[in-house]
Design an enzyme around this catalytic site. Sequence first.
Site, short mmCIF file in Angstrom:
data_model
loop_
_atom_site.label_atom_id
_atom_site.label_comp_id
_atom_site.label_asym_id
_atom_site.label_seq_id
_atom_site.Cartn_x
_atom_site.Cartn_y
_atom_site.Cartn_z
N GLU A 76 5.26 -29.54 -2.61
CA GLU A 76 5.41 -28.52 -1.57
C GLU A 76 5.15 -29.10 -0.19
O GLU A 76 5.77 -28.70 0.80
CB GLU A 76 4.48 -27.34 -1.85
CG GLU A 76 4.91 -26.43 -2.98
CD GLU A 76 6.03 -25.48 -2.59
OE1 GLU A 76 6.43 -25.46 -1.40
OE2 GLU A 76 6.53 -24.77 -3.48
N LYS B 292 3.82 -22.94 7.58
CA LYS B 292 4.04 -21.71 6.82
C LYS B 292 3.55 -20.50 7.62
O LYS B 292 4.21 -19.46 7.64
CB LYS B 292 3.33 -21.77 5.47
CG LYS B 292 3.60 -20.54 4.61
CD LYS B 292 3.21 -20.72 3.17
CE LYS B 292 3.67 -19.53 2.35
NZ LYS B 292 3.31 -19.65 0.91
N ARG C 55 11.91 -16.78 6.93
CA ARG C 55 10.94 -17.10 5.88
C ARG C 55 11.65 -17.68 4.65
O ARG C 55 11.03 -18.37 3.84
CB ARG C 55 10.12 -15.87 5.50
CG ARG C 55 9.02 -16.19 4.48
CD ARG C 55 8.00 -15.09 4.35
NE ARG C 55 7.01 -15.42 3.34
CZ ARG C 55 5.86 -14.79 3.17
NH1 ARG C 55 5.56 -13.78 3.96
NH2 ARG C 55 5.02 -15.15 2.23
N HIS D 10 13.68 -24.38 -4.16
CA HIS D 10 13.21 -23.41 -5.14
C HIS D 10 14.30 -22.78 -5.99
O HIS D 10 14.05 -22.39 -7.13
CB HIS D 10 12.42 -22.29 -4.43
CG HIS D 10 11.05 -22.71 -4.01
ND1 HIS D 10 10.83 -23.72 -3.10
CD2 HIS D 10 9.82 -22.26 -4.37
CE1 HIS D 10 9.52 -23.86 -2.92
NE2 HIS D 10 8.89 -23.01 -3.68
N ARG E 116 -4.72 1.37 -4.85
CA ARG E 116 -3.71 1.22 -3.81
C ARG E 116 -4.13 0.27 -2.69
O ARG E 116 -3.62 0.32 -1.58
CB ARG E 116 -3.32 2.59 -3.22
CG ARG E 116 -2.72 3.54 -4.25
CD ARG E 116 -2.22 4.79 -3.58
NE ARG E 116 -1.64 5.71 -4.55
CZ ARG E 116 -2.31 6.66 -5.19
NH1 ARG E 116 -3.61 6.81 -4.94
NH2 ARG E 116 -1.72 7.45 -6.06
N GLU F 228 10.14 -11.75 4.49
CA GLU F 228 11.20 -12.62 3.98
C GLU F 228 12.60 -12.02 4.15
O GLU F 228 13.42 -12.03 3.25
CB GLU F 228 10.96 -12.95 2.49
CG GLU F 228 11.68 -14.19 2.03
CD GLU F 228 11.33 -14.60 0.62
OE1 GLU F 228 11.49 -15.79 0.30
OE2 GLU F 228 10.90 -13.75 -0.18
N HIS G 136 5.10 -26.31 -11.08
CA HIS G 136 5.91 -25.76 -10.01
C HIS G 136 6.31 -26.81 -8.98
O HIS G 136 7.48 -26.91 -8.60
CB HIS G 136 5.15 -24.62 -9.31
CG HIS G 136 5.88 -24.06 -8.13
ND1 HIS G 136 7.02 -23.30 -8.25
CD2 HIS G 136 5.65 -24.17 -6.79
CE1 HIS G 136 7.46 -22.95 -7.06
NE2 HIS G 136 6.65 -23.47 -6.15
N HIS H 20 13.20 -23.28 -9.52
CA HIS H 20 12.75 -22.19 -10.39
C HIS H 20 13.53 -22.15 -11.70
O HIS H 20 12.98 -21.82 -12.75
CB HIS H 20 12.89 -20.86 -9.66
CG HIS H 20 11.72 -20.51 -8.79
ND1 HIS H 20 11.76 -19.51 -7.86
CD2 HIS H 20 10.47 -21.03 -8.72
CE1 HIS H 20 10.59 -19.42 -7.25
NE2 HIS H 20 9.80 -20.35 -7.74
N LYS I 70 2.17 -13.39 -0.38
CA LYS I 70 2.95 -13.13 -1.59
C LYS I 70 2.03 -13.09 -2.80
O LYS I 70 1.29 -14.05 -3.06
CB LYS I 70 4.01 -14.21 -1.79
CG LYS I 70 5.26 -14.03 -0.96
CD LYS I 70 6.31 -15.04 -1.40
CE LYS I 70 7.63 -14.85 -0.71
NZ LYS I 70 8.65 -15.79 -1.19
N ASN J 199 12.01 -21.46 0.82
CA ASN J 199 12.60 -21.58 -0.51
C ASN J 199 13.35 -22.89 -0.71
O ASN J 199 14.02 -23.07 -1.74
CB ASN J 199 13.56 -20.40 -0.77
CG ASN J 199 12.83 -19.08 -0.88
OD1 ASN J 199 11.72 -19.01 -1.40
ND2 ASN J 199 13.44 -18.02 -0.37
#
Length: 357
Positions: free
Chosen positions: A185, A225, A239, A246, A121, A235, A262, A250, A143, A243
């Site tokens: 990016e 960022k 945030r 993206h 955990r 997000e 990517h 994606h 992330k 994207n």
Amino acid sequence: MKTVDVKLTNKNYLVKIEAGLLQQAGQLVADVWSPRKIALVSDSNVAPLYQKQVADSLTQAGFQVFCYDFPAGEASKSLTVLGDLARQLAADAFNRDDGVIALGGGVTGDLTGLLAATYMRGIRFIQMPTSLLAQVDSSVGGKTAVDLDSIKNIIGAFYEPDLVIIDPETLQTLKQRDLVEGYGEIAKTAAMVGGDFWSLIETINSPADIMTHATELSARSIQFKADIVMGDEKESGQRQLLNFGHTLGHAVEALAEGGLRHGEAVSIGMVAIMQIFENNGDAQAGITDTLRDRLQAVGLPITSPLLKSPAALDKVKNDKKNRHGHLNLVYITKIGDPQIVSIPSTQIASFLKLSED
């Protein structure tokens, strides 16, 4: 040394950027962690290059180091490999007082971050990204995720590192395509920031220029960022600006089945979404050509026939950013002016000019 301070509600950490930092890895880690077991995780490409050097430095600083590796490639960002790494931690009797370090590119960081978030955990975690894409994007912001079949990053968690160590010298061992995809990016970020950052982008006309300005490009991208993440860690609001490019990116990345990186997909996605908004009169005339020029200057792709595939619409509709019957799209009205617009699911196909079955 350039340093970015990430201050969140429940955690603060530093991003340190300077050539040669991997040689100082042991001392840098000792500044934030007491002596403990460390799992140093790399893929099969990075492990032969840097793992022993970093492991030796950590050992000299008083840590007990276990080196783990896995097959390089997006296919390893899976529940299967995640389970294999967790079994190794258990076999080596790691507990919650120990830590894991991701030494590698984005796949390594995402996979190892989720391992850290879920093992017992939560176990301590540090990022040492070695690719440009990981340095400017995935290593900061917390992330972590793995893919499920062809669905990218669908199983994950927000889990922040204790430290991010960026050594631009690792970029020298990248293939040119891997270097350039990370720039996708960077260009995305600069287009939203504008100002001096975009002025710097206007001077980048080759992969060699990327290398020359790598430290500054990384620092500027990470600062933007970090500022966004500090204001919206999970997000739920701004945030989502990250994207940009993206949603369609994606889709084509998934449909390419490994044929696109990517950053390449993000480049294609940015151009495609900006052409739509420019054609609709919502963005400055000529803005799409401005982006095309800067992306093509370093060899990034700017279009893909996959966007014409009916399957592209299915990918967009299944995107995890599709919430409550709406899809939030990011665009820029001009350089330095990002915006978010919400499109009802029933209008996605017509708005994005995507084919339906």
